[in-house]
Design a protein around this motif. Structure first.
Motif, PDB file in Angstrom:
ATOM      1  N   ASP A  93       0.791  -1.226   0.000  1.00 36.15           N
ATOM      2  CA  ASP A  93       0.000   0.000   0.000  1.00 36.15           C
ATOM      3  C   ASP A  93       0.827   1.282   0.000  1.00 36.15           C
ATOM      4  O   ASP A  93       0.270   2.369   0.120  1.00 36.15           O
ATOM      5  N   HIS A  94       2.154   1.141  -0.068  1.00 37.84           N
ATOM      6  CA  HIS A  94       2.979   2.344  -0.081  1.00 37.84           C
ATOM      7  C   HIS A  94       2.801   3.077  -1.409  1.00 37.84           C
ATOM      8  O   HIS A  94       2.463   2.476  -2.428  1.00 37.84           O
ATOM      9  N   VAL A  95       3.041   4.385  -1.370  1.00 35.65           N
ATOM     10  CA  VAL A  95       2.872   5.209  -2.567  1.00 35.65           C
ATOM     11  C   VAL A  95       4.193   5.894  -2.898  1.00 35.65           C
ATOM     12  O   VAL A  95       4.806   6.522  -2.019  1.00 35.65           O
ATOM     13  N   GLY A  96       4.623   5.778  -4.123  1.00 33.19           N
ATOM     14  CA  GLY A  96       5.813   6.497  -4.577  1.00 33.19           C
ATOM     15  C   GLY A  96       5.381   7.831  -5.169  1.00 33.19           C
ATOM     16  O   GLY A  96       4.469   7.886  -5.988  1.00 33.19           O
ATOM     17  N   LEU A  97       6.020   8.926  -4.739  1.00 33.66           N
ATOM     18  CA  LEU A  97       5.661  10.260  -5.219  1.00 33.66           C
ATOM     19  C   LEU A  97       6.894  10.882  -5.856  1.00 33.66           C
ATOM     20  O   LEU A  97       7.944  10.980  -5.214  1.00 33.66           O
ATOM     21  N   ALA A  98       6.773  11.287  -7.104  1.00 30.43           N
ATOM     22  CA  ALA A  98       7.930  11.863  -7.781  1.00 30.43           C
ATOM     23  C   ALA A  98       7.543  13.153  -8.465  1.00 30.43           C
ATOM     24  O   ALA A  98       6.460  13.278  -9.043  1.00 30.43           O
TER      25      ALA A  98
END
Lengths: 404, 111
Positions: free
Chosen positions: A212-217
């Motif tokens: 459920d982790h979210v990568g934000l770039a």
């Protein structure tokens, strides 16, 4: 697949077309054995000047080749390759050169990949181990289709075919930005980009990772035009590919930096802020490749820029480590990622919008949602700039911890 | 974009004014390349008159740094305004490009 009869006929008709030979075919495969094999088995059409083969080892190399050599007529690509696979390549080809036909080489019976390839615009496929007779027929048929398509286009307005370079670049940029955002009970995320007239190089990405982790770039490429767009595309693809396999943002940027450096002969670079957010705990791990420091905005409208962790823009130097920082968003906090199009926006008096004005927005109006946060930034920058033309892309990505 | 140059102790100091961004970065690079000589021991860009540099401008600096490194010519920037210095710090360019307080410091270090 068409019968051999039909393929042979297409082959003959293909020769009768007015195309100036040879047709240029790009073969993309990471196996070194394929190149001599193709040159040997296709020696007759090569010698007669009908086909010319050029080669690339992976999708990224292929895209660079396609951009540099607009006379390539078709692509024959393997699926499994390092750096950028054949399926990703297929997705990207139309934005580099829409006048290309692609054929995929897949494992026998691998219907899932074949179907995906077709959905992404592959014209046909051949299976491994390669049957060269089948490959010859497939190439001939594919080129035949291409010739027909070009004739159809030629009868239309030439301007449609000869697109302005910045126009192409802008389409590449727009094509990689997600506009649908994940929904989750514990957070809200939203992002938006306003392109400058002369195309800048901003992009963002939101990645669904394991647990459920979210990568934000968020990122900003140093130049504009088609080469910069390709650099942007590689950056985005490499970041996405690396992020999915690595949970630590510092290691992700370290790897992406080395990959970008390897293929970067034009001194382009990209500033990237990349973070992994854990919705259950609100914890945010981040690393910064020379990008503007994001802002943490609290429910009462007070805010602070996140502590610097050092780091250099990506693509400039090899083997540099990227330190990692971490912080925890409290319920009601919003993290705002932005590009320098925000802080360096100018007004008629040549003043910059600046970091203080950015913080002031939320003191007056504390954020109510991720989208409202972005909207407030755009509105404030517009009001500040007035009629002064926008010289750089303006991009915002916000994530709010709503509960949990 | 207008540039002025001065050679002191074998160091070419290049003064520029205004903004360096996508609209003039290519021209800026060309005009510098035109004045750099193989005999120069060092090249310094004096940014005392520069109030803004965009990422396209930073790329020009990177290209120059690479070119000059190949020729084994020293390179640096000097007299950065606080806003330009901040851009160098955020992007990490301060870690890969030599920064000097003044033109005289640059000449002293690069001669």
């Amino acid at each position: 697949m068409a019968s051999k009869e039909r393929s042979r006929r297409s082959d003959k008709e293909g020769q009768e077309q007015g195309h100036t030979y040879p047709y240029k075919i790009l073969v993309v495969d990471d196996e070194p054995d394929l190149q001599p094999l193709i040159l040997q088995r296709m020696r007759r059409p090569i010698r007669s000047g009908k086909y010319e083969f050029v080669f690339a080892q992976n999708g990224i190399e292929a895209l660079q080749r396609l951009a540099a050599e607009p006379d390539i007529d078709m692509v024959v690509s393997d699926i499994n390759m390092p750096q950028m696979d054949g399926l990703t390549l297929l997705e990207q080809i139309p934005s580099v050169n829409p006048n290309i036909r692609s054929v995929i080489i897949s494992a026998y019976g691998d219907m899932q990949n074949i179907r995906t390839a077709m959905n992404r615009g592959a014209f046909d496929f051949v299976t491994k181990p390669l049957d060269f007779k089948d490959l010859r027929h497939t190439i001939a048929r594919t080129l035949r289709n291409l010739v027909e398509w070009r004739e159809a286009l030629a009868s239309r307005d030439q301007l449609v075919v000869l697109q302005n370079e910045l126009d192409v670049a802008s389409k590449i940029q727009q094509s990689i930005l997600p506009t649908e955002f994940p929904r989750h009970e514990n957070y809200e995320v939203h992002a938006s980009m306003e392109p400058a007239r002369n195309v800048g190089g901003d992009f963002y990405d939101i990645l669904m990772l394991e647990r459920d982790h979210v990568g934000l770039a968020i990122a900003d490429v140093s130049d504009k035009g088609v080469p910069a767009s390709l650099f942007m595309m590689s950056s985005r693809t490499l970041l996405k590919g690396t992020a999915i396999g690595l949970p630590q943002p510092g290691m992700v940027l370290t790897d992406v930096n080395d990959l970008l450096y390897e293929e970067n002969e034009t001194a382009m670079f990209v500033t990237v802020f990349y973070a992994v957010y854990s919705p259950m705990t609100g914890k945010l791990d981040y690393a910064n490749g020379g990008h503007n420091p994001p802002l943490v905005i609290h429910a009462d409208g007070s805010s602070e820029f996140i502590p610097p962790v050092g780091g250099i823009a990506l693509g400039i130097a090899r083997g540099i480590p990227f330190a990692q920082g971490s912080l925890t968003l409290q319920t009601g906090d919003t993290l705002l990622l932005y590009t320098d199009g925000v802080t360096e926006a100018m007004n008629a008096e040549s003043e910059e919008f600046g970091a203080e004005r950015l913080q002031a927005i939320f003191l007056e109006n504390p954020p109510t949602s991720a989208q409202a946060t972005n909207d407030a930034v755009f509105a404030a920058v517009h009001a500040f700039a007035g009629d002064t033309p926008q010289s750089d892309d303006i991009t915002c990505l916000s994530i709010s911890r709503t509960s949990g | 974009m207008e540039i002025n140059t001065e050679r002191t102790d074998g160091v070419l100091v290049i003064n520029a004014e205004g903004r360096i961004d996508g609209s003039n970065s290519a021209q800026f690079l060309e005009s510098i390349q035109a004045v750099v000589s193989d005999d120069d021991n060092g090249v310094a860009l004096d940014f005392g008159g520069i109030n803004y540099i965009s990422s396209a401008g930073l790329r020009v600096i990177l290209l120059l740094a690479k070119e000059l490194r190949q020729k084994q010519t020293g390179f640096g920037v000097c007299s950065l305004s606080s806003s330009v210095k901040e851009i160098f710090t955020i992007s990490g360019f301060d870690q890969i490009i030599s920064i000097f307080d003044s033109g005289a410091d640059a000449v002293g270090a690069l001669k």
